[in-house]
Design an enzyme around this catalytic site. Structure first.
Site, PDB file in Angstrom:
ATOM      1  CG  ASN A 209     -64.949-110.215 -44.459  1.00 28.66           C
ATOM      2  OD1 ASN A 209     -64.951-111.118 -43.625  1.00 28.66           O
ATOM      3  ND2 ASN A 209     -65.327-108.972 -44.150  1.00 28.66           N
ATOM      4  CG  ASP A 278     -61.640-101.377 -45.092  1.00 27.49           C
ATOM      5  OD1 ASP A 278     -61.832-101.136 -43.889  1.00 27.49           O
ATOM      6  OD2 ASP A 278     -60.696-102.086 -45.506  1.00 27.49           O
ATOM      7  CE  LYS A 288     -82.513-111.245 -58.650  1.00 25.39           C
ATOM      8  NZ  LYS A 288     -82.986-112.378 -59.411  1.00 25.39           N
ATOM      9  CG  PHE A 334     -57.238-109.233 -34.540  1.00 25.22           C
ATOM     10  CD1 PHE A 334     -57.703-108.855 -33.285  1.00 25.22           C
ATOM     11  CD2 PHE A 334     -56.813-110.531 -34.733  1.00 25.22           C
ATOM     12  CE1 PHE A 334     -57.736-109.760 -32.242  1.00 25.22           C
ATOM     13  CE2 PHE A 334     -56.844-111.455 -33.693  1.00 25.22           C
ATOM     14  CZ  PHE A 334     -57.303-111.075 -32.447  1.00 25.22           C
ATOM     15  CE  LYS A 348     -54.030-102.349 -41.604  1.00 21.94           C
ATOM     16  NZ  LYS A 348     -54.458-103.677 -42.035  1.00 21.94           N
ATOM     17  CE  LYS A 352     -57.205 -98.920 -38.495  1.00 27.07           C
ATOM     18  NZ  LYS A 352     -58.298 -99.784 -38.937  1.00 27.07           N
TER      19      LYS A 352
HETATM   20  N1  CTP Z   1     -61.532-102.035 -38.478  1.00 23.61           N
HETATM   21  C1  CTP Z   1     -62.601-101.314 -37.951  1.00 23.61           C
HETATM   22  N2  CTP Z   1     -63.431-100.645 -38.805  1.00 23.61           N
HETATM   23  C2  CTP Z   1     -63.237-100.673 -40.127  1.00 23.61           C
HETATM   24  C3  CTP Z   1     -62.172-101.406 -40.677  1.00 23.61           C
HETATM   25  C4  CTP Z   1     -61.330-102.080 -39.815  1.00 23.61           C
HETATM   26  O1  CTP Z   1     -62.769-101.281 -36.747  1.00 23.61           O
HETATM   27  N3  CTP Z   1     -64.088-100.007 -40.921  1.00 23.61           N
HETATM   28  C5  CTP Z   1     -60.642-102.722 -37.538  1.00 23.61           C
HETATM   29  C6  CTP Z   1     -60.657-104.241 -37.626  1.00 23.61           C
HETATM   30  O2  CTP Z   1     -61.616-104.810 -36.752  1.00 23.61           O
HETATM   31  C7  CTP Z   1     -59.234-104.603 -37.220  1.00 23.61           C
HETATM   32  C8  CTP Z   1     -58.409-103.405 -37.649  1.00 23.61           C
HETATM   33  O3  CTP Z   1     -59.332-102.335 -37.848  1.00 23.61           O
HETATM   34  O4  CTP Z   1     -59.114-104.741 -35.821  1.00 23.61           O
HETATM   35  C9  CTP Z   1     -57.614-103.585 -38.887  1.00 23.61           C
HETATM   36  O5  CTP Z   1     -58.433-104.025 -39.932  1.00 23.61           O
HETATM   37  P1  CTP Z   1     -57.833-104.339 -41.367  1.00 23.61           P
HETATM   38  O6  CTP Z   1     -58.961-104.725 -42.277  1.00 23.61           O
HETATM   39  O7  CTP Z   1     -56.650-105.239 -41.249  1.00 23.61           O
HETATM   40  O8  CTP Z   1     -57.231-102.957 -41.789  1.00 23.61           O
HETATM   41  P2  CTP Z   1     -57.829-101.616 -42.285  1.00 23.61           P
HETATM   42  O9  CTP Z   1     -57.613-100.608 -41.204  1.00 23.61           O
HETATM   43  O10 CTP Z   1     -59.217-101.778 -42.775  1.00 23.61           O
HETATM   44  O11 CTP Z   1     -56.831-101.278 -43.470  1.00 23.61           O
HETATM   45  P3  CTP Z   1     -56.604-102.014 -44.881  1.00 23.61           P
HETATM   46  O12 CTP Z   1     -57.943-102.674 -45.229  1.00 23.61           O
HETATM   47  O13 CTP Z   1     -56.231-100.922 -45.772  1.00 23.61           O
HETATM   48  O14 CTP Z   1     -55.514-103.029 -44.660  1.00 23.61           O
END
Ligand code: CTP
Length: 414
Positions: A209, A278, A288, A334, A348, A352
């Site tokens: 990302n 995610d 490859k 975050f 969140k 969490k």
């Molecule tokens: N995070 C994490 N582990 C993951 C995904 C996210 O620890 N596998 C943590 C990120 O570091 C951040 C928080 O969760 O502090 C929120 O991440 P974000 O990407 O905004 O949200 P998600 O929980 O992944 O939800 P979505 O992608 O559906 O918005």
């Protein structure tokens, strides 16, 4: 940044003395009041006029110069100083200070200083490795001096080894570490995550990302400047690992999960600024993937060029930490959103089991990936504080202020 701070720079007779001019200039640009003290030998390597021009202050080398502004110059300077750095520090000056010899402006002033003293030795490798010099360095450390390890490389004398004075940028970091922040996080252990994760598809490709890690690095650096013991678990970024922080480099979400959870129980505060994937490819190809190897959906001519990548969920690290939170630990996440920012962030926070979430919108000008600024809202169970657009360093300070205030409140209520 250094307004109101007095920095004494000691310069001794070493070829590296010229580098201290850049340091003096950098300090001056940050508004420090800089005084340069030179040993009689140092003036053979760099002219005091260089330092006087850069700092706007008289460069001091002779204890009996009668053109001083103050009656006992070395004592008044010593009282004013917030930090002293001797760079380059020769074997001679290290030996003298270690044995209480004060026979020139530099050594008499240093002897009278009660503030933090930092020494950057620079000399020939054999001199540096000489057990007498090493003993003297140990003596200085025992008396509370901070000694910066010399860099290893090609030395002016033609030898290669340890003995080079570190770059002025690094020396400046040591001075900033000492002077810019109140040490209100001393004794706290903080783990910060930053940057993106990369999920392998095959030996050539990965999914990632846009995270650059800037926000997380700013948080880690600010925690360290405020005196915390900081571990930064970082995805692959273009940023230099911050000084005074233990940095653990990872690549995938799985590696981040392992490194973070292995250290979580020791932490007082965990701040998860990383952009963790995610999903990851369900199958990682050892070779490859060739175009014709891709499982193509060939049901119709319009879809002939389609490829399907099967993905599976990664572990949610923050959710895991929320479930396994140790007593008194502060967990901050975050949330980067493109829509319904506050609503999604609040969800969140609850889901969490976080103590705080820092919400930022990709839609907001001055916020999000890559830039040097951010616009965030700090959300806790019963408070929402929106911060205006500010640098990521300032944002980091506000985040930490809020965390410390919440922790103090929690302690009062217990
Ligand atoms: N995070 C994490 N582990 C993951 C995904 C996210 O620890 N596998 C943590 C990120 O570091 C951040 C928080 O969760 O502090 C929120 O991440 P974000 O990407 O905004 O949200 P998600 O929980 O992944 O939800 P979505 O992608 O559906 O918005």
């Amino acid at each position: 940044m250094l307004k109101g701070k007095t920095v004494l720079l000691g310069v001794t007779g070493s070829i590296a003395a010229y580098k201290t001019a850049s340091l003096a200039s950098a300090l001056k640009k940050l508004n420090a009041d800089v005084y340069v003290l030179m040993t009689p030998n140092a003036v053979n390597f760099i002219n005091p006029i260089t330092f006087e021009t850069l700092t706007g202050n008289k460069c001091l080398s002779d204890t009996f110069d009668r053109n001083f502004e103050y009656s006992v110059e070395h004592v008044s300077l010593a009282k004013k100083a917030d930090v002293v750095m001797i760079a380059p520090a020769s074997a001679n000056v290290i030996g003298k200070i270690a044995h209480g010899i004060a026979d020139d402006m530099l050594t008499t002033t240093v002897m009278a200083c009660r503030c933090k003293k930092i020494i950057a030795p620079a000399m020939n490798t054999n001199m540096f490795e000489n057990p007498i010099v090493q003993d003297n360095i140990d003596t200085l450390k025992r008396y509370g001096y901070e000694v910066i390890s010399p860099a290893v490389g090609y030395l002016a004398c033609g030898d290669t080894g340890a003995g080079k004075m570190p770059d002025p940028e690094l020396l400046l970091e040591y001075i900033l570490q000492e002077t810019v922040c109140e040490k209100d996080m001393r004794g706290l252990r903080v783990l910060v995550t930053a940057g993106p994760t990369r999920e392998k598809i095959d030996p050539v490709r990965y999914i990632t990302n846009h995270s650059t890690g800037k926000m997380g690095y700013a948080v880690a650096k600010t925690c360290a400047r405020r005196g915390a013991e900081v571990t930064l678990v970082s995805g692959q970024t273009a940023l230099k690992a911050p000084e005074f922080v233990k940095t653990v480099q990872i690549t995938s979400a799985k590696e981040m999960f392992d490194e973070v959870t292995a250290r979580a129980q020791e932490q007082d505060i965990i701040i998860k600024a990383a952009a963790v994937a995610d999903y990851r490819p369900k199958y990682v190809s050892a070779e490859k993937i060739k175009k014709h190897d891709v499982k193509a959906d060939v049901t119709g001519s319009a879809q002939t060029d389609m490829a399907v990548l099967e993905l599976e969920r990664t572990d949610d690290i923050l959710a895991y930490l929320g479930e396994h939170k140790k007593q008194g630990q502060f967990l901050c996440g975050f949330a980067m959103e493109t829509q319904d920012l506050l609503e999604n962030a609040r969800k969140k926070l609850k889901k969490k089991h976080l103590d705080m979430i820092v919400a930022n919108s990709l839609r907001e000008e001055g916020a999000g990936f890559g830039g040097d600024t951010n616009v965030v809202t700090l959300i806790t169970e019963d408070e929402e504080v929106s911060l205006g657009k500010m640098s990521k360093e300032e944002t980091a300070s506000h985040i930490l202020d809020k965390i410390l205030a919440r922790m103090a409140r929690r302690q009062r209520e217990e």
